[in-house]
Design an enzyme around this catalytic site. Sequence first.
Site, PDB file in Angstrom:
ATOM      1  N   ASN A 220      23.510 -56.048 -45.701  1.00 45.82           N
ATOM      2  CA  ASN A 220      24.709 -55.763 -44.912  1.00 45.82           C
ATOM      3  C   ASN A 220      24.345 -55.831 -43.420  1.00 45.82           C
ATOM      4  O   ASN A 220      23.603 -54.978 -42.926  1.00 45.82           O
ATOM      5  CB  ASN A 220      25.220 -54.358 -45.300  1.00 45.82           C
TER       6      ASN A 220
ATOM      7  N   ASP B 216      20.446 -46.201 -48.914  1.00 43.06           N
ATOM      8  CA  ASP B 216      21.680 -46.209 -49.681  1.00 43.06           C
ATOM      9  C   ASP B 216      22.519 -45.063 -49.158  1.00 43.06           C
ATOM     10  O   ASP B 216      22.010 -43.961 -48.914  1.00 43.06           O
ATOM     11  CB  ASP B 216      21.425 -46.076 -51.179  1.00 43.06           C
TER      12      ASP B 216
ATOM     13  N   PHE C 143      31.651 -49.644 -38.788  1.00 45.63           N
ATOM     14  CA  PHE C 143      32.010 -50.443 -39.966  1.00 45.63           C
ATOM     15  C   PHE C 143      32.402 -49.502 -41.106  1.00 45.63           C
ATOM     16  O   PHE C 143      32.347 -48.275 -40.965  1.00 45.63           O
ATOM     17  CB  PHE C 143      30.836 -51.359 -40.375  1.00 45.63           C
ATOM     18  N   GLY C 144      32.762 -50.100 -42.230  1.00 49.11           N
ATOM     19  CA  GLY C 144      33.014 -49.306 -43.440  1.00 49.11           C
ATOM     20  C   GLY C 144      34.120 -48.272 -43.230  1.00 49.11           C
ATOM     21  O   GLY C 144      35.231 -48.591 -42.779  1.00 49.11           O
ATOM     22  N   TYR C 145      33.803 -47.038 -43.566  1.00 47.70           N
ATOM     23  CA  TYR C 145      34.778 -45.954 -43.496  1.00 47.70           C
ATOM     24  C   TYR C 145      34.831 -45.301 -42.107  1.00 47.70           C
ATOM     25  O   TYR C 145      35.503 -44.281 -41.941  1.00 47.70           O
ATOM     26  CB  TYR C 145      34.441 -44.893 -44.551  1.00 47.70           C
ATOM     27  N   ASP C 146      34.123 -45.864 -41.121  1.00 53.47           N
ATOM     28  CA  ASP C 146      34.084 -45.239 -39.791  1.00 53.47           C
ATOM     29  C   ASP C 146      35.467 -44.969 -39.189  1.00 53.47           C
ATOM     30  O   ASP C 146      35.649 -43.934 -38.540  1.00 53.47           O
ATOM     31  CB  ASP C 146      33.259 -46.095 -38.818  1.00 53.47           C
TER      32      ASP C 146
ATOM     33  N   LYS D 178      27.551 -42.469 -32.187  1.00 56.14           N
ATOM     34  CA  LYS D 178      27.558 -42.382 -33.657  1.00 56.14           C
ATOM     35  C   LYS D 178      26.157 -42.067 -34.175  1.00 56.14           C
ATOM     36  O   LYS D 178      25.978 -41.158 -34.986  1.00 56.14           O
ATOM     37  CB  LYS D 178      28.071 -43.694 -34.282  1.00 56.14           C
TER      38      LYS D 178
ATOM     39  N   HIS E 187      24.716 -39.657 -40.434  1.00 55.52           N
ATOM     40  CA  HIS E 187      23.879 -39.642 -41.626  1.00 55.52           C
ATOM     41  C   HIS E 187      22.708 -40.614 -41.479  1.00 55.52           C
ATOM     42  O   HIS E 187      21.560 -40.257 -41.712  1.00 55.52           O
ATOM     43  CB  HIS E 187      24.763 -40.032 -42.819  1.00 55.52           C
ATOM     44  N   ARG E 188      22.995 -41.861 -41.034  1.00 55.24           N
ATOM     45  CA  ARG E 188      21.920 -42.869 -40.947  1.00 55.24           C
ATOM     46  C   ARG E 188      20.959 -42.533 -39.813  1.00 55.24           C
ATOM     47  O   ARG E 188      19.747 -42.666 -39.960  1.00 55.24           O
ATOM     48  CB  ARG E 188      22.542 -44.267 -40.760  1.00 55.24           C
TER      49      ARG E 188
HETATM   50  P1  ITT Z   1      23.009 -52.885 -48.867  1.00 51.10           P
HETATM   51  O1  ITT Z   1      23.051 -52.247 -50.242  1.00 51.10           O
HETATM   52  O2  ITT Z   1      22.720 -54.334 -48.910  1.00 51.10           O
HETATM   53  O3  ITT Z   1      22.128 -52.153 -47.931  1.00 51.10           O
HETATM   54  P2  ITT Z   1      25.767 -51.904 -48.776  1.00 51.10           P
HETATM   55  O4  ITT Z   1      26.922 -52.235 -47.877  1.00 51.10           O
HETATM   56  O5  ITT Z   1      25.986 -52.041 -50.254  1.00 51.10           O
HETATM   57  O6  ITT Z   1      24.506 -52.772 -48.262  1.00 51.10           O
HETATM   58  P3  ITT Z   1      25.434 -49.023 -49.093  1.00 51.10           P
HETATM   59  O7  ITT Z   1      25.473 -49.141 -50.575  1.00 51.10           O
HETATM   60  O8  ITT Z   1      24.383 -48.159 -48.493  1.00 51.10           O
HETATM   61  O9  ITT Z   1      25.278 -50.453 -48.424  1.00 51.10           O
HETATM   62  O10 ITT Z   1      26.800 -48.513 -48.497  1.00 51.10           O
HETATM   63  C1  ITT Z   1      27.940 -48.422 -49.278  1.00 51.10           C
HETATM   64  C2  ITT Z   1      29.177 -48.548 -48.440  1.00 51.10           C
HETATM   65  O11 ITT Z   1      29.397 -47.330 -47.743  1.00 51.10           O
HETATM   66  C3  ITT Z   1      29.175 -49.635 -47.375  1.00 51.10           C
HETATM   67  O12 ITT Z   1      29.505 -50.892 -47.880  1.00 51.10           O
HETATM   68  C4  ITT Z   1      30.234 -49.105 -46.422  1.00 51.10           C
HETATM   69  O13 ITT Z   1      31.523 -49.409 -46.903  1.00 51.10           O
HETATM   70  C5  ITT Z   1      30.003 -47.598 -46.517  1.00 51.10           C
HETATM   71  N1  ITT Z   1      29.130 -47.141 -45.431  1.00 51.10           N
HETATM   72  C6  ITT Z   1      27.781 -47.097 -45.420  1.00 51.10           C
HETATM   73  N2  ITT Z   1      27.329 -46.633 -44.254  1.00 51.10           N
HETATM   74  C7  ITT Z   1      28.425 -46.377 -43.498  1.00 51.10           C
HETATM   75  C8  ITT Z   1      28.627 -45.906 -42.201  1.00 51.10           C
HETATM   76  O14 ITT Z   1      27.605 -45.601 -41.399  1.00 51.10           O
HETATM   77  N3  ITT Z   1      29.875 -45.758 -41.755  1.00 51.10           N
HETATM   78  C9  ITT Z   1      30.920 -46.060 -42.538  1.00 51.10           C
HETATM   79  N4  ITT Z   1      30.828 -46.536 -43.766  1.00 51.10           N
HETATM   80  C10 ITT Z   1      29.586 -46.700 -44.257  1.00 51.10           C
END
Ligand code: ITT
Length: 211
Positions: free
Chosen positions: A12, A73, A154-157, A178, A183-184
């Site tokens: 990702n 993860d 990205f994601g749920y941010d 951020k 968490h990260r």
């Molecule tokens: P990899 O497994 O290749 O690392 P992934 O996108 O599948 O990539 P994760 O399983 O760790 O990664 O994350 C699951 C999902 O959670 C990810 O696709 C996002 O939608 C969300 N996510 C992860 N980290 C986030 C963040 O910092 N802020 C918002 N959403 C996040």
Amino acid sequence: MSTSSFVLATANPDKARELRAILGEAMGRDVRLLGRPAEVPEVDETGSTLEENARLKAVALVEATGIAAIADDTGLEVAALGGAPGVYSSRYAGEQATYADNVAKLLAELGGSTDRRARFTTVALARFPDGSEVVATGIVDGEIALSAVGASGFGYDPVFVPTEGDGRTFAEMSPEEKHALSHRGRAFRALAELLAAGLPAPAAGPGRPAP
Ligand code: ITT
């Protein structure tokens, strides 16, 4: 631990960008981060915990490259949804779901619920070719906003408002803001400290995810 080069296991690019920023800050010149080789197939996340999935990704990259790998993860747990989407965060709205699909499903499932408590957890894992590991966990508590706000991250941010913030979603913050709370950021700063101290993963206690 003498290795100072790691391959990033994530497929990702949004996560890779964050990892480079966080680890660059935490480890400086002590570490060289290599991108995931494009020819390595995507790893099936078949584990039932974040740690198992982080390990599956790291092991696959160690086996493919012969050098140490760093994986994470991450899951978002929403209290009113019984901890969903959790380990299924990336596939919440289906195998091919986009970030927007996942956010839309989350907001629909929560509806007008007044309990909007949520938590992001990241398990960060460094795996070495000799099979040794260093593991650290980072957590941030917050609430799910009533609608998506902001364009960063990205994601749920766009729907996650951290409790320790000022009411803005992660997507309304700069990357530095951020990472300071996230968490990260927490997981990888802890991992960097353990790597700098050259410690193997402890059997229990700080640095290991909660059961
Ligand atoms: P990899 O497994 O290749 O690392 P992934 O996108 O599948 O990539 P994760 O399983 O760790 O990664 O994350 C699951 C999902 O959670 C990810 O696709 C996002 O939608 C969300 N996510 C992860 N980290 C986030 C963040 O910092 N802020 C918002 N959403 C996040």
